[in-house]
Design an enzyme around this catalytic site. Structure first.
Site, PDB file in Angstrom:
ATOM      1  N   ASP A  65      86.996 -13.610  40.534  1.00 10.72           N
ATOM      2  CA  ASP A  65      86.962 -12.783  39.323  1.00 10.72           C
ATOM      3  C   ASP A  65      87.335 -11.383  39.775  1.00 10.72           C
ATOM      4  OD1 ASP A  65      86.243 -11.006  37.282  1.00 10.72           O
ATOM      5  OD2 ASP A  65      84.595 -12.265  36.597  1.00 10.72           O
ATOM      6  N   ASN A  92      98.190 -11.328  39.006  1.00 12.97           N
ATOM      7  CA  ASN A  92      98.608 -11.806  37.686  1.00 12.97           C
ATOM      8  C   ASN A  92      97.494 -11.726  36.649  1.00 12.97           C
ATOM      9  OD1 ASN A  92     100.133 -13.755  35.720  1.00 12.97           O
ATOM     10  ND2 ASN A  92      98.165 -14.744  36.122  1.00 12.97           N
ATOM     11  N   TYR A 178      95.973  -2.117  26.220  1.00 12.81           N
ATOM     12  CA  TYR A 178      96.798  -3.000  27.047  1.00 12.81           C
ATOM     13  C   TYR A 178      98.018  -2.276  27.628  1.00 12.81           C
ATOM     14  CZ  TYR A 178      99.751  -6.941  28.391  1.00 12.81           C
ATOM     15  OH  TYR A 178     100.546  -7.807  29.092  1.00 12.81           O
ATOM     16  N   LYS A 182      99.048  -1.495  31.633  1.00 14.01           N
ATOM     17  CA  LYS A 182     100.205  -2.044  32.347  1.00 14.01           C
ATOM     18  C   LYS A 182     101.093  -0.926  32.900  1.00 14.01           C
ATOM     19  CE  LYS A 182      99.309  -6.417  32.159  1.00 14.01           C
ATOM     20  NZ  LYS A 182      99.032  -7.184  33.393  1.00 14.01           N
ATOM     21  N   THR A 213     101.765 -18.273  25.684  1.00 16.06           N
ATOM     22  CA  THR A 213     100.487 -18.521  26.377  1.00 16.06           C
ATOM     23  C   THR A 213      99.329 -18.276  25.409  1.00 16.06           C
ATOM     24  OG1 THR A 213     100.122 -16.245  27.126  1.00 16.06           O
ATOM     25  CG2 THR A 213     101.451 -17.657  28.572  1.00 16.06           C
TER      26      THR A 213
HETATM   27  P1  NAP Z   1      96.594 -16.123  29.809  1.00 15.77           P
HETATM   28  O1  NAP Z   1      97.223 -17.426  29.508  1.00 15.77           O
HETATM   29  O2  NAP Z   1      95.512 -15.592  28.931  1.00 15.77           O
HETATM   30  O3  NAP Z   1      96.081 -16.176  31.328  1.00 15.77           O
HETATM   31  C1  NAP Z   1      95.401 -15.089  31.877  1.00 15.77           C
HETATM   32  C2  NAP Z   1      94.807 -15.521  33.192  1.00 15.77           C
HETATM   33  O4  NAP Z   1      94.066 -14.406  33.740  1.00 15.77           O
HETATM   34  C3  NAP Z   1      93.786 -16.662  33.032  1.00 15.77           C
HETATM   35  O5  NAP Z   1      93.841 -17.489  34.151  1.00 15.77           O
HETATM   36  C4  NAP Z   1      92.463 -15.915  32.988  1.00 15.77           C
HETATM   37  O6  NAP Z   1      91.353 -16.689  33.372  1.00 15.77           O
HETATM   38  C5  NAP Z   1      92.768 -14.856  34.026  1.00 15.77           C
HETATM   39  N1  NAP Z   1      91.798 -13.767  34.015  1.00 15.77           N
HETATM   40  C6  NAP Z   1      91.456 -12.955  32.996  1.00 15.77           C
HETATM   41  N2  NAP Z   1      90.502 -12.101  33.399  1.00 15.77           N
HETATM   42  C7  NAP Z   1      90.246 -12.392  34.702  1.00 15.77           C
HETATM   43  C8  NAP Z   1      89.368 -11.882  35.680  1.00 15.77           C
HETATM   44  N3  NAP Z   1      88.497 -10.883  35.404  1.00 15.77           N
HETATM   45  N4  NAP Z   1      89.398 -12.408  36.923  1.00 15.77           N
HETATM   46  C9  NAP Z   1      90.246 -13.405  37.217  1.00 15.77           C
HETATM   47  N5  NAP Z   1      91.072 -13.967  36.337  1.00 15.77           N
HETATM   48  C10 NAP Z   1      91.067 -13.447  35.096  1.00 15.77           C
HETATM   49  O7  NAP Z   1      97.662 -14.940  29.860  1.00 15.77           O
HETATM   50  P2  NAP Z   1      99.187 -14.896  30.344  1.00 15.77           P
HETATM   51  O8  NAP Z   1     100.015 -14.609  29.154  1.00 15.77           O
HETATM   52  O9  NAP Z   1      99.489 -16.042  31.225  1.00 15.77           O
HETATM   53  O10 NAP Z   1      99.148 -13.548  31.201  1.00 15.77           O
HETATM   54  C11 NAP Z   1      99.300 -13.510  32.610  1.00 15.77           C
HETATM   55  C12 NAP Z   1      99.749 -12.102  32.984  1.00 15.77           C
HETATM   56  O11 NAP Z   1     101.017 -11.856  32.385  1.00 15.77           O
HETATM   57  C13 NAP Z   1      98.813 -11.009  32.485  1.00 15.77           C
HETATM   58  O12 NAP Z   1      98.711  -9.972  33.440  1.00 15.77           O
HETATM   59  C14 NAP Z   1      99.534 -10.518  31.234  1.00 15.77           C
HETATM   60  O13 NAP Z   1      99.173  -9.196  30.890  1.00 15.77           O
HETATM   61  C15 NAP Z   1     100.966 -10.633  31.678  1.00 15.77           C
HETATM   62  N6  NAP Z   1     101.971 -10.657  30.606  1.00 15.77           N
HETATM   63  C16 NAP Z   1     101.981 -11.665  29.714  1.00 15.77           C
HETATM   64  C17 NAP Z   1     102.962 -11.672  28.724  1.00 15.77           C
HETATM   65  C18 NAP Z   1     103.073 -12.790  27.707  1.00 15.77           C
HETATM   66  O14 NAP Z   1     103.949 -12.717  26.832  1.00 15.77           O
HETATM   67  N7  NAP Z   1     102.251 -13.828  27.782  1.00 15.77           N
HETATM   68  C19 NAP Z   1     103.894 -10.630  28.637  1.00 15.77           C
HETATM   69  C20 NAP Z   1     103.834  -9.611  29.568  1.00 15.77           C
HETATM   70  C21 NAP Z   1     102.872  -9.641  30.559  1.00 15.77           C
HETATM   71  P3  NAP Z   1      90.443 -17.472  32.278  1.00 15.77           P
HETATM   72  O15 NAP Z   1      91.132 -18.782  31.999  1.00 15.77           O
HETATM   73  O16 NAP Z   1      89.133 -17.634  33.010  1.00 15.77           O
HETATM   74  O17 NAP Z   1      90.343 -16.607  31.072  1.00 15.77           O
END
Ligand code: NAP
Length: 255
Positions: A65, A92, A178, A182, A213
């Site tokens: 975490d 990530n 957010y 970033k 996601t």
């Molecule tokens: P997601 O499906 O919600 O996955 C987020 C991941 O981060 C999950 O595994 C979550 O674990 C984990 N997490 C959250 N808080 C945490 C903590 N305190 N310690 C450890 N793990 C933690 O989101 P995603 O879209 O894949 O996002 C992944 C990254 O890409 C993020 O940094 C996000 O800001 C970035 N991003 C995403 C997008 C998009 O369009 N999706 C665009 C730009 C950037 P749990 O399962 O336990 O919650």
């Protein structure tokens, strides 16, 4: 028996139990790396690692975490004891602060009314978590012949893109927690890159694009694998690769 070997490439991806992180883990595993699936929930981490192993990869769950210093230190100690070094760190793990909603429905990050506790919570994970994990893993990264750090940022972190009143980002709802978190990640990326350049550690930020996601209630238009591709590329740069950069699938992004 020790699993340490100088030839085995080890990658740690935080928040790798689902979404883009899991796709990054799959991509690095497909390149032959041993992948440590960082997850705050042991069961979710083990399920993801088991799925990666079933697909032919070498994956292990690692309880992590990023907001919990105890799990961060224990994770670093475990990696050190088991593997002796780390080649790739992908920061990530991230949260939007608005929960699992479409960005078009997130009305809770308007700057003049945003809840400060929500901003703190987002920074705790997205920014302070990156510093905590990076600093804990750096001694292990320094033992790699080609250490790489990739911080997962966002196009929304680009001040150039988001301040353009005619650009696509102007139409998005305000994001007072957010988006600044970033932008801090990209700023931190440059700071780490500058400090570590002399040591051969390449540190870059990646913007995956709008990916389908949980974090956006599956409104994203790219697959997790498509979003992960730029991260995998930056995680496997050759010795002449860039550092202190910010990249998307389309190439170098403006700050
Ligand atoms: P997601 O499906 O919600 O996955 C987020 C991941 O981060 C999950 O595994 C979550 O674990 C984990 N997490 C959250 N808080 C945490 C903590 N305190 N310690 C450890 N793990 C933690 O989101 P995603 O879209 O894949 O996002 C992944 C990254 O890409 C993020 O940094 C996000 O800001 C970035 N991003 C995403 C997008 C998009 O369009 N999706 C665009 C730009 C950037 P749990 O399962 O336990 O919650």
């Amino acid at each position: 028996m020790s699993e340490q070997t100088t030839h085995r490439r080890i990658a740690l991806v935080t928040g790798a139990n689902k979404g883009i992180g899991r796709a990054i883990a799959e991509g690095l595993g497909a390149l032959g790396m041993t992948v440590l699936v960082g997850a705050r929930d042991p069961r979710r981490g083990e399920e993801a690692a088991a799925a990666l192993r079933a697909a032919g990869g070498d994956a292990h769950a690692l309880i992590l975490d990023v907001t919990d210093p105890d799990t961060v230190q224990k994770a670093a100690a475990e990696v050190g004891e088991r593997f002796g070094h780390l080649d790739v760190l992908v920061n990530n793990a991230g949260i939007t602060g608005s929960g699992q909603v479409s960005p078009a429905d997130a009305h809770d990050q308007i700057p003049s009314t945003v809840d400060l506790d929500m901003v703190r919570t987002v920074f705790e994970t997205n920014v302070f978590g990156v510093i905590a994990v990076t600093n804990a893993m750096l001694p292990l990264l320094r033992r790699s012949p080609a250490p790489r750090v990739v911080n997962v940022s966002s196009h929304a972190a680009s001040l150039t893109l988001t301040s353009d009143p005619d650009g696509p980002f102007a139409a998005l709802l305000p994001s007072a927690a957010y988006t600044p978190s970033k932008a801090a990640v990209t700023a931190l990326t440059v700071q780490y890159a500058n400090e570590l350049r002399k040591d051969g550690v390449l540190v870059n930020a990646a913007a995956p694009g709008f990916v389908d996601t949980d974090s956006n209630a599956h409104t994203g238009t790219l697959t997790p694998a498509e979003g992960a591709a730029v991260v995998v590329r930056l995680a496997t740069l050759g010795p002449d690769g860039p550092t202190a950069g910010f990249f998307g699938a389309e190439g170098r992004l403006p700050w």
